[in-house]
Design a protein around this motif. Sequence first.
Motif, PDB file in Angstrom:
ATOM      1  N   TYR A  27      -3.833 -42.663 -62.566  1.00 53.91           N
ATOM      2  CA  TYR A  27      -3.007 -43.065 -63.711  1.00 53.91           C
ATOM      3  C   TYR A  27      -3.742 -44.160 -64.500  1.00 53.91           C
ATOM      4  CZ  TYR A  27       1.108 -44.057 -66.455  1.00 53.91           C
ATOM      5  OH  TYR A  27       1.979 -44.210 -67.507  1.00 53.91           O
ATOM      6  N   PRO A  28      -3.589 -44.176 -65.821  1.00 54.55           N
ATOM      7  CA  PRO A  28      -4.340 -45.158 -66.625  1.00 54.55           C
ATOM      8  C   PRO A  28      -3.764 -46.583 -66.597  1.00 54.55           C
ATOM      9  CG  PRO A  28      -3.052 -43.763 -68.071  1.00 54.55           C
ATOM     10  CD  PRO A  28      -2.888 -43.205 -66.678  1.00 54.55           C
ATOM     11  N   PHE A  29      -3.588 -47.119 -65.411  1.00 52.10           N
ATOM     12  CA  PHE A  29      -3.234 -48.529 -65.280  1.00 52.10           C
ATOM     13  C   PHE A  29      -4.449 -49.358 -65.686  1.00 52.10           C
ATOM     14  CE2 PHE A  29      -0.501 -46.795 -61.754  1.00 52.10           C
ATOM     15  CZ  PHE A  29       0.729 -47.122 -62.312  1.00 52.10           C
ATOM     16  N   SER A  30      -4.221 -50.625 -65.996  1.00 51.94           N
ATOM     17  CA  SER A  30      -5.358 -51.513 -66.256  1.00 51.94           C
ATOM     18  C   SER A  30      -6.137 -51.705 -64.953  1.00 51.94           C
ATOM     19  CB  SER A  30      -4.871 -52.863 -66.776  1.00 51.94           C
ATOM     20  OG  SER A  30      -4.294 -53.616 -65.726  1.00 51.94           O
ATOM     21  N   LEU A  31      -7.350 -52.186 -65.087  1.00 54.63           N
ATOM     22  CA  LEU A  31      -8.185 -52.429 -63.904  1.00 54.63           C
ATOM     23  C   LEU A  31      -7.499 -53.416 -62.964  1.00 54.63           C
ATOM     24  CD1 LEU A  31     -10.852 -52.005 -62.408  1.00 54.63           C
ATOM     25  CD2 LEU A  31     -11.784 -53.907 -63.737  1.00 54.63           C
ATOM     26  N   ALA A  71       3.314 -44.257 -36.553  1.00 50.75           N
ATOM     27  CA  ALA A  71       3.761 -45.103 -37.673  1.00 50.75           C
ATOM     28  C   ALA A  71       2.613 -45.332 -38.657  1.00 50.75           C
ATOM     29  CB  ALA A  71       4.293 -46.434 -37.159  1.00 50.75           C
ATOM     30  N   PHE A  72       1.424 -45.582 -38.132  1.00 53.07           N
ATOM     31  CA  PHE A  72       0.272 -45.812 -39.007  1.00 53.07           C
ATOM     32  C   PHE A  72      -0.073 -44.541 -39.780  1.00 53.07           C
ATOM     33  CE2 PHE A  72      -4.150 -46.175 -40.241  1.00 53.07           C
ATOM     34  CZ  PHE A  72      -4.197 -47.455 -40.780  1.00 53.07           C
ATOM     35  N   ILE A  73      -0.006 -43.405 -39.117  1.00 48.70           N
ATOM     36  CA  ILE A  73      -0.325 -42.141 -39.798  1.00 48.70           C
ATOM     37  C   ILE A  73       0.617 -41.925 -40.976  1.00 48.70           C
ATOM     38  CG2 ILE A  73      -0.330 -39.628 -39.571  1.00 48.70           C
ATOM     39  CD1 ILE A  73      -1.245 -40.086 -36.631  1.00 48.70           C
ATOM     40  N   ILE A  74       1.910 -42.157 -40.762  1.00 50.44           N
ATOM     41  CA  ILE A  74       2.884 -41.990 -41.848  1.00 50.44           C
ATOM     42  C   ILE A  74       2.569 -42.947 -42.989  1.00 50.44           C
ATOM     43  CG2 ILE A  74       5.321 -42.303 -42.469  1.00 50.44           C
ATOM     44  CD1 ILE A  74       5.942 -41.365 -39.533  1.00 50.44           C
ATOM     45  N   GLU A  75       2.364 -44.219 -42.670  1.00 52.54           N
ATOM     46  CA  GLU A  75       2.048 -45.214 -43.699  1.00 52.54           C
ATOM     47  C   GLU A  75       0.721 -44.903 -44.377  1.00 52.54           C
ATOM     48  OE1 GLU A  75       4.396 -48.634 -41.179  1.00 52.54           O
ATOM     49  OE2 GLU A  75       2.205 -48.670 -41.230  1.00 52.54           O
ATOM     50  N   PHE A  76      -0.237 -44.406 -43.617  1.00 53.68           N
ATOM     51  CA  PHE A  76      -1.553 -44.090 -44.166  1.00 53.68           C
ATOM     52  C   PHE A  76      -1.464 -42.938 -45.171  1.00 53.68           C
ATOM     53  CE2 PHE A  76      -5.806 -42.145 -43.948  1.00 53.68           C
ATOM     54  CZ  PHE A  76      -6.592 -43.251 -44.246  1.00 53.68           C
ATOM     55  N   VAL A  77      -0.773 -41.880 -44.810  1.00 57.06           N
ATOM     56  CA  VAL A  77      -0.650 -40.720 -45.707  1.00 57.06           C
ATOM     57  C   VAL A  77       0.079 -41.118 -46.993  1.00 57.06           C
ATOM     58  CG1 VAL A  77       0.428 -38.450 -45.985  1.00 57.06           C
ATOM     59  CG2 VAL A  77      -0.821 -38.980 -43.889  1.00 57.06           C
ATOM     60  N   ILE A  78       1.191 -41.829 -46.848  1.00 52.91           N
ATOM     61  CA  ILE A  78       1.933 -42.280 -48.027  1.00 52.91           C
ATOM     62  C   ILE A  78       1.073 -43.244 -48.847  1.00 52.91           C
ATOM     63  CG2 ILE A  78       3.936 -43.626 -48.790  1.00 52.91           C
ATOM     64  CD1 ILE A  78       5.431 -42.425 -46.317  1.00 52.91           C
ATOM     65  N   GLY A  79       0.415 -44.166 -48.164  1.00 51.29           N
ATOM     66  CA  GLY A  79      -0.428 -45.142 -48.850  1.00 51.29           C
ATOM     67  C   GLY A  79      -1.574 -44.499 -49.614  1.00 51.29           C
ATOM     68  N   ILE A  80      -2.224 -43.513 -49.015  1.00 50.59           N
ATOM     69  CA  ILE A  80      -3.320 -42.825 -49.698  1.00 50.59           C
ATOM     70  C   ILE A  80      -2.807 -42.119 -50.953  1.00 50.59           C
ATOM     71  CG2 ILE A  80      -4.974 -40.907 -49.507  1.00 50.59           C
ATOM     72  CD1 ILE A  80      -5.872 -43.527 -48.124  1.00 50.59           C
ATOM     73  N   CYS A  81      -1.610 -41.540 -50.871  1.00 45.33           N
ATOM     74  CA  CYS A  81      -1.016 -40.909 -52.060  1.00 45.33           C
ATOM     75  C   CYS A  81      -0.817 -41.935 -53.166  1.00 45.33           C
ATOM     76  CB  CYS A  81       0.309 -40.238 -51.711  1.00 45.33           C
ATOM     77  SG  CYS A  81       0.142 -38.797 -50.643  1.00 45.33           S
ATOM     78  N   PHE A  82      -0.315 -43.103 -52.815  1.00 49.14           N
ATOM     79  CA  PHE A  82      -0.119 -44.158 -53.815  1.00 49.14           C
ATOM     80  C   PHE A  82      -1.453 -44.661 -54.364  1.00 49.14           C
ATOM     81  CE2 PHE A  82       4.210 -44.238 -52.301  1.00 49.14           C
ATOM     82  CZ  PHE A  82       4.931 -44.654 -53.407  1.00 49.14           C
ATOM     83  N   ILE A  83      -2.444 -44.803 -53.492  1.00 48.15           N
ATOM     84  CA  ILE A  83      -3.767 -45.243 -53.943  1.00 48.15           C
ATOM     85  C   ILE A  83      -4.357 -44.229 -54.925  1.00 48.15           C
ATOM     86  CG2 ILE A  83      -6.162 -45.583 -53.188  1.00 48.15           C
ATOM     87  CD1 ILE A  83      -4.986 -46.999 -50.686  1.00 48.15           C
ATOM     88  N   LEU A  84      -4.258 -42.954 -54.592  1.00 40.87           N
ATOM     89  CA  LEU A  84      -4.766 -41.922 -55.498  1.00 40.87           C
ATOM     90  C   LEU A  84      -4.040 -41.960 -56.844  1.00 40.87           C
ATOM     91  CD1 LEU A  84      -5.246 -38.943 -53.023  1.00 40.87           C
ATOM     92  CD2 LEU A  84      -7.030 -40.331 -54.119  1.00 40.87           C
ATOM     93  N   PHE A  85      -2.716 -42.142 -56.801  1.00 44.03           N
ATOM     94  CA  PHE A  85      -1.959 -42.255 -58.047  1.00 44.03           C
ATOM     95  C   PHE A  85      -2.448 -43.452 -58.861  1.00 44.03           C
ATOM     96  CE2 PHE A  85       1.676 -43.901 -60.483  1.00 44.03           C
ATOM     97  CZ  PHE A  85       1.909 -42.805 -61.307  1.00 44.03           C
ATOM     98  N   ALA A  86      -2.660 -44.585 -58.196  1.00 41.84           N
ATOM     99  CA  ALA A  86      -3.139 -45.787 -58.894  1.00 41.84           C
ATOM    100  C   ALA A  86      -4.506 -45.546 -59.523  1.00 41.84           C
ATOM    101  CB  ALA A  86      -3.196 -46.971 -57.931  1.00 41.84           C
ATOM    102  N   LEU A  87      -5.351 -44.788 -58.844  1.00 37.35           N
ATOM    103  CA  LEU A  87      -6.692 -44.511 -59.379  1.00 37.35           C
ATOM    104  C   LEU A  87      -6.665 -43.532 -60.549  1.00 37.35           C
ATOM    105  CD1 LEU A  87      -8.688 -44.273 -56.033  1.00 37.35           C
ATOM    106  CD2 LEU A  87      -8.805 -46.115 -57.738  1.00 37.35           C
TER     107      LEU A  87
END
Length: 117
Positions: A44-48, A26-42
């Motif tokens: 994409y030009p969102f505000s700080l 379960a953690f591996i699945i959440e971790f892989v998905i979460g890392i993808c979202f973190i990379l997207f957040a980093l």
Amino acid sequence: MKKNYSFFKNASYALAGIKRALSESAFIIEFVIGICFILFALIYPFSLYEKAFLIAVILFVFAAECFNTAIESVVDLATNKYHKLAKDAKDLGSAGVFFTILIAILCWGVVLYKEFL
């Protein structure tokens, strides 16, 4: 007698915990998905502030899953037989993870809605 505090020793315990969490499917699945979202957040030009917010809610899910794994480990240590309280503890830990995932979905949804619509 008070133990000497060691940042590096305590960090090694945290890293051991992360390594243990990464042995849970379960953690591996959440971790892989979460890392993808973190990379997207980093990327994409969102505000700080938005970047910090979006990354924080993903890390919140990781923390909840670690707490849930800790609860399950302690319950398994305490008994290998079925007991309603053991089941309750495990179910409540899972519910906590579920709620943090809902919080993350809500937070990401609000930011993405604001950004794209």
